[in-house]
Design a protein around this motif. Structure first.
Motif, PDB file in Angstrom:
ATOM      1  N   TRP A   1       0.825  -1.208   0.000  1.00 46.90           N
ATOM      2  CA  TRP A   1       0.000   0.000   0.000  1.00 46.90           C
ATOM      3  C   TRP A   1       0.865   1.267   0.000  1.00 46.90           C
ATOM      4  CZ3 TRP A   1      -0.820   3.381   4.423  1.00 46.90           C
ATOM      5  CH2 TRP A   1      -1.752   4.388   4.184  1.00 46.90           C
ATOM      6  N   ALA A   2       1.932   1.260   0.805  1.00 48.79           N
ATOM      7  CA  ALA A   2       2.817   2.425   0.852  1.00 48.79           C
ATOM      8  C   ALA A   2       3.606   2.576  -0.448  1.00 48.79           C
ATOM      9  CB  ALA A   2       3.765   2.305   2.042  1.00 48.79           C
ATOM     10  N   ALA A   3       4.062   1.443  -1.008  1.00 55.81           N
ATOM     11  CA  ALA A   3       4.884   1.499  -2.222  1.00 55.81           C
ATOM     12  C   ALA A   3       4.085   1.933  -3.447  1.00 55.81           C
ATOM     13  CB  ALA A   3       5.515   0.125  -2.472  1.00 55.81           C
ATOM     14  N   THR A   4       2.788   1.706  -3.441  1.00 55.50           N
ATOM     15  CA  THR A   4       1.950   2.107  -4.570  1.00 55.50           C
ATOM     16  C   THR A   4       1.380   3.519  -4.414  1.00 55.50           C
ATOM     17  OG1 THR A   4       0.089   0.950  -3.516  1.00 55.50           O
ATOM     18  CG2 THR A   4       1.333  -0.260  -5.195  1.00 55.50           C
ATOM     19  N   GLY A   5       1.918   4.261  -3.446  1.00 54.53           N
ATOM     20  CA  GLY A   5       1.516   5.653  -3.294  1.00 54.53           C
ATOM     21  C   GLY A   5       0.354   5.874  -2.365  1.00 54.53           C
ATOM     22  N   LYS A   6       0.086   4.919  -1.463  1.00 56.33           N
ATOM     23  CA  LYS A   6      -1.011   5.026  -0.492  1.00 56.33           C
ATOM     24  C   LYS A   6      -2.331   5.393  -1.169  1.00 56.33           C
ATOM     25  CE  LYS A   6       2.085   6.376   3.273  1.00 56.33           C
ATOM     26  NZ  LYS A   6       2.376   7.386   4.330  1.00 56.33           N
ATOM     27  N   PRO A   7      -2.770   4.552  -2.087  1.00 60.79           N
ATOM     28  CA  PRO A   7      -3.996   4.872  -2.844  1.00 60.79           C
ATOM     29  C   PRO A   7      -5.247   4.799  -1.974  1.00 60.79           C
ATOM     30  CG  PRO A   7      -3.299   2.633  -3.323  1.00 60.79           C
ATOM     31  CD  PRO A   7      -2.212   3.236  -2.474  1.00 60.79           C
ATOM     32  N   ILE A   8      -6.286   5.474  -2.431  1.00 65.34           N
ATOM     33  CA  ILE A   8      -7.599   5.405  -1.797  1.00 65.34           C
ATOM     34  C   ILE A   8      -8.413   4.371  -2.582  1.00 65.34           C
ATOM     35  CG2 ILE A   8      -9.680   6.654  -1.131  1.00 65.34           C
ATOM     36  CD1 ILE A   8      -7.152   7.560   0.316  1.00 65.34           C
ATOM     37  N   TYR A   9      -8.694   3.239  -1.947  1.00 61.51           N
ATOM     38  CA  TYR A   9      -9.406   2.165  -2.636  1.00 61.51           C
ATOM     39  C   TYR A   9     -10.896   2.471  -2.698  1.00 61.51           C
ATOM     40  CZ  TYR A   9      -5.054  -0.413  -1.930  1.00 61.51           C
ATOM     41  OH  TYR A   9      -3.732  -0.802  -1.932  1.00 61.51           O
ATOM     42  N   SER A  10     -11.540   1.814  -3.629  1.00 60.79           N
ATOM     43  CA  SER A  10     -12.973   2.057  -3.838  1.00 60.79           C
ATOM     44  C   SER A  10     -13.820   1.605  -2.651  1.00 60.79           C
ATOM     45  CB  SER A  10     -13.449   1.327  -5.109  1.00 60.79           C
ATOM     46  OG  SER A  10     -13.231  -0.076  -4.987  1.00 60.79           O
ATOM     47  N   THR A  11     -13.287   0.712  -1.850  1.00 66.34           N
ATOM     48  CA  THR A  11     -14.028   0.222  -0.682  1.00 66.34           C
ATOM     49  C   THR A  11     -13.876   1.142   0.528  1.00 66.34           C
ATOM     50  OG1 THR A  11     -12.095  -1.141  -0.133  1.00 66.34           O
ATOM     51  CG2 THR A  11     -13.870  -2.201  -1.380  1.00 66.34           C
ATOM     52  N   MET A  12     -13.015   2.134   0.436  1.00 68.33           N
ATOM     53  CA  MET A  12     -12.792   3.042   1.560  1.00 68.33           C
ATOM     54  C   MET A  12     -13.872   4.128   1.589  1.00 68.33           C
ATOM     55  SD  MET A  12      -8.626   3.302   1.227  1.00 68.33           S
ATOM     56  CE  MET A  12      -8.429   4.474   2.562  1.00 68.33           C
ATOM     57  N   SER A  13     -14.225   4.539   2.785  1.00 61.50           N
ATOM     58  CA  SER A  13     -15.282   5.535   2.965  1.00 61.50           C
ATOM     59  C   SER A  13     -14.731   6.949   2.773  1.00 61.50           C
ATOM     60  CB  SER A  13     -15.894   5.406   4.365  1.00 61.50           C
ATOM     61  OG  SER A  13     -16.424   4.105   4.563  1.00 61.50           O
ATOM     62  N   GLU A  14     -15.629   7.882   2.673  1.00 59.12           N
ATOM     63  CA  GLU A  14     -15.219   9.275   2.485  1.00 59.12           C
ATOM     64  C   GLU A  14     -14.500   9.785   3.732  1.00 59.12           C
ATOM     65  OE1 GLU A  14     -17.238  13.659   1.470  1.00 59.12           O
ATOM     66  OE2 GLU A  14     -18.462  11.827   1.579  1.00 59.12           O
ATOM     67  N   GLY A  15     -13.368  10.402   3.524  1.00 54.59           N
ATOM     68  CA  GLY A  15     -12.552  10.904   4.617  1.00 54.59           C
ATOM     69  C   GLY A  15     -11.614   9.863   5.218  1.00 54.59           C
ATOM     70  N   GLN A  16     -11.661   8.655   4.711  1.00 51.90           N
ATOM     71  CA  GLN A  16     -10.787   7.590   5.207  1.00 51.90           C
ATOM     72  C   GLN A  16      -9.473   7.595   4.429  1.00 51.90           C
ATOM     73  OE1 GLN A  16     -12.495   3.671   4.976  1.00 51.90           O
ATOM     74  NE2 GLN A  16     -10.629   2.641   5.682  1.00 51.90           N
ATOM     75  N   HIS A  17      -8.365   7.683   5.160  1.00 54.93           N
ATOM     76  CA  HIS A  17      -7.046   7.701   4.523  1.00 54.93           C
ATOM     77  C   HIS A  17      -6.215   6.463   4.854  1.00 54.93           C
ATOM     78  CE1 HIS A  17      -7.905  11.863   3.465  1.00 54.93           C
ATOM     79  NE2 HIS A  17      -8.159  12.131   4.737  1.00 54.93           N
ATOM     80  N   ILE A  18      -6.596   5.759   5.883  1.00 55.47           N
ATOM     81  CA  ILE A  18      -5.892   4.524   6.269  1.00 55.47           C
ATOM     82  C   ILE A  18      -6.792   3.347   5.927  1.00 55.47           C
ATOM     83  CG2 ILE A  18      -4.855   3.223   8.162  1.00 55.47           C
ATOM     84  CD1 ILE A  18      -4.413   5.868   9.613  1.00 55.47           C
ATOM     85  N   PRO A  19      -6.337   2.450   5.079  1.00 58.91           N
ATOM     86  CA  PRO A  19      -7.204   1.360   4.632  1.00 58.91           C
ATOM     87  C   PRO A  19      -7.345   0.272   5.696  1.00 58.91           C
ATOM     88  CG  PRO A  19      -5.037   1.086   3.680  1.00 58.91           C
ATOM     89  CD  PRO A  19      -5.002   2.392   4.446  1.00 58.91           C
ATOM     90  N   TYR A  20      -8.474  -0.410   5.658  1.00 62.41           N
ATOM     91  CA  TYR A  20      -8.632  -1.637   6.428  1.00 62.41           C
ATOM     92  C   TYR A  20      -7.814  -2.741   5.758  1.00 62.41           C
ATOM     93  CZ  TYR A  20     -12.688   0.470   8.786  1.00 62.41           C
ATOM     94  OH  TYR A  20     -13.513   1.285   9.530  1.00 62.41           O
ATOM     95  N   ILE A  21      -7.609  -3.792   6.494  1.00 66.49           N
ATOM     96  CA  ILE A  21      -6.914  -4.953   5.909  1.00 66.49           C
ATOM     97  C   ILE A  21      -7.706  -5.482   4.718  1.00 66.49           C
ATOM     98  CG2 ILE A  21      -6.122  -7.319   6.337  1.00 66.49           C
ATOM     99  CD1 ILE A  21      -5.726  -6.538   9.266  1.00 66.49           C
ATOM    100  N   SER A  22      -9.022  -5.503   4.872  1.00 65.17           N
ATOM    101  CA  SER A  22      -9.873  -6.024   3.799  1.00 65.17           C
ATOM    102  C   SER A  22      -9.884  -5.113   2.576  1.00 65.17           C
ATOM    103  CB  SER A  22     -11.295  -6.220   4.313  1.00 65.17           C
ATOM    104  OG  SER A  22     -11.786  -5.016   4.870  1.00 65.17           O
ATOM    105  N   ASP A  23      -9.601  -3.816   2.772  1.00 63.59           N
ATOM    106  CA  ASP A  23      -9.526  -2.909   1.619  1.00 63.59           C
ATOM    107  C   ASP A  23      -8.348  -3.285   0.727  1.00 63.59           C
ATOM    108  OD1 ASP A  23     -11.723  -1.425   2.455  1.00 63.59           O
ATOM    109  OD2 ASP A  23     -10.495  -0.101   3.702  1.00 63.59           O
ATOM    110  N   ILE A  24      -7.214  -3.543   1.343  1.00 65.21           N
ATOM    111  CA  ILE A  24      -6.047  -3.961   0.552  1.00 65.21           C
ATOM    112  C   ILE A  24      -6.253  -5.380   0.030  1.00 65.21           C
ATOM    113  CG2 ILE A  24      -3.549  -4.318   0.601  1.00 65.21           C
ATOM    114  CD1 ILE A  24      -3.394  -2.316   2.885  1.00 65.21           C
TER     115      ILE A  24
END
Length: 323
Positions: free
Chosen positions: A28-51
């Motif tokens: 996640w860090a190496a790919t530029g800390k992307p915001i995944y489609s499963t992440m909620s609005e205002g969420q910057h730290i992904p859940y394990i399930s998001d990755i």
């Protein structure tokens, strides 16, 4: 599997789990800390399930399955070693019931984790959340049962400090996971997504510590095996192959070690010197010089002119002196 290798199971399981978590964070860090489609609005730290729902889903499924399957084997091996006496035995039927309940709920928790990785948060959100709850609750219940068993074992085997150490580690897991799970649920309902995500990662890393704690539980089995092997080797050296030891006709070693409770039996018995009166006189009617009669006929009745004993043709049966 060799007895000395049982401790490898929880270590391997914990290594696979922590390697998976670290790999996901690094990716996640190496790919530029992307915001995944499963992440909620205002969420910057992904859940394990998001990755895990992204490109790493195959790894997420495989490594999670390996972790929980091998960890479930640790429960099975612990039950089997305790049944065989390689670990301290249960002192009551209830302790066995606790162990079986811990094993069953651990298997249920393992199934929950595998299913939540298959039904990811991106395509099967509701099923994913349901299996996440099964995974967390089942393992907490499993930890309660195994902790209960170890508490009772520690009462009966106070000399085994390793039982207390394992008990406190598992109790810490129970308290920490329950507290963090409650905090995670509250933050999720309050839409505090980033804090909830951090709590999920902490729960996952503490779970690794819980898995690793079973390494301590298998140490007595390794020591027992080595101790028994050493004792067996020493006993074999003691019972056979030592110079100066005779063997009786039935194959048992003529060794004072085998004469327990009767020290006189350990002393070789010689005719006329054993302190007991022999029942028969020897064939020539003479007694032994020490005052005791000879035990049976020597087969000689007289002596030749040269002083050697002369054998008798047919020795007559001796009269019975049994009273």
């Amino acid at each position: 599997m060799l007895g000395a290798s049982y401790w490898v199971v929880p270590i391997f399981s914990s290594i696979v789990w922590i390697a998976m978590l670290v790999t996901m964070l690094v990716y996640w860090a190496a790919t530029g800390k992307p915001i995944y489609s499963t992440m909620s609005e205002g969420q910057h730290i992904p859940y394990i399930s998001d990755i895990g729902a992204s490109n790493l889903k195959p790894m997420f499924i495989a490594m999670s399955a390996v972790t929980v399957v091998t960890f479930s084997l640790a429960f099975v091996f612990e039950r089997w070693l305790r049944h065989k006496g390689r670990l301290v035995a249960n002192t009551s039927k209830w302790q066995k019931i606790y162990s079986v309940c811990a094993t069953v709920t651990a298997i249920i928790g393992a199934a929950g984790l595998i299913l939540l990785t298959v039904f990811d948060a991106k395509r099967h959100n509701q099923l994913h959340d349901a299996f996440l709850g099964v995974f967390i609750i089942a393992y907490i219940i499993s930890a309660i049962f195994i902790c209960w068993e170890y508490q009772r074992l520690g009462v009966h085997y106070r000399e085994h400090s390793i039982l207390r150490i394992s008990f406190w580690i598992k109790l810490f897991f129970i308290i920490a996971e329950i507290g963090l799970a409650i905090a995670f649920g509250i933050c999720s309902r309050q839409h505090i997504w980033n804090v909830a995500a951090v709590l999920e990662w902490v729960v996952a890393f503490i779970y690794c510590l819980y898995v690793f704690s079973f390494f301590i539980d298998f140490l007595p089995a390794t020591r027992t095996r080595r101790h028994q092997s050493k004792q067996t080797k020493m006993q074999m050296m003691e019972e056979g192959g030592q110079p100066g030891r005779s063997h009786m006709g039935d194959g048992a070693a003529d060794n004072p070690h085998y004469y327990r409770g009767n020290s006189q039996m350990a002393v070789p018995q010689t005719n006329g010197t054993n302190g007991y009166s022999n029942r028969y006189t020897n064939g020539n009617g003479c007694t032994n010089g020490n005052g005791y009669t000879n035990g049976n006929s020597n087969g000689y009745v007289s002596h030749t002119a040269d002083g050697y004993p002369k054998p008798v043709d047919e020795p007559a049966p001796l009269p019975s002196r049994n009273f």
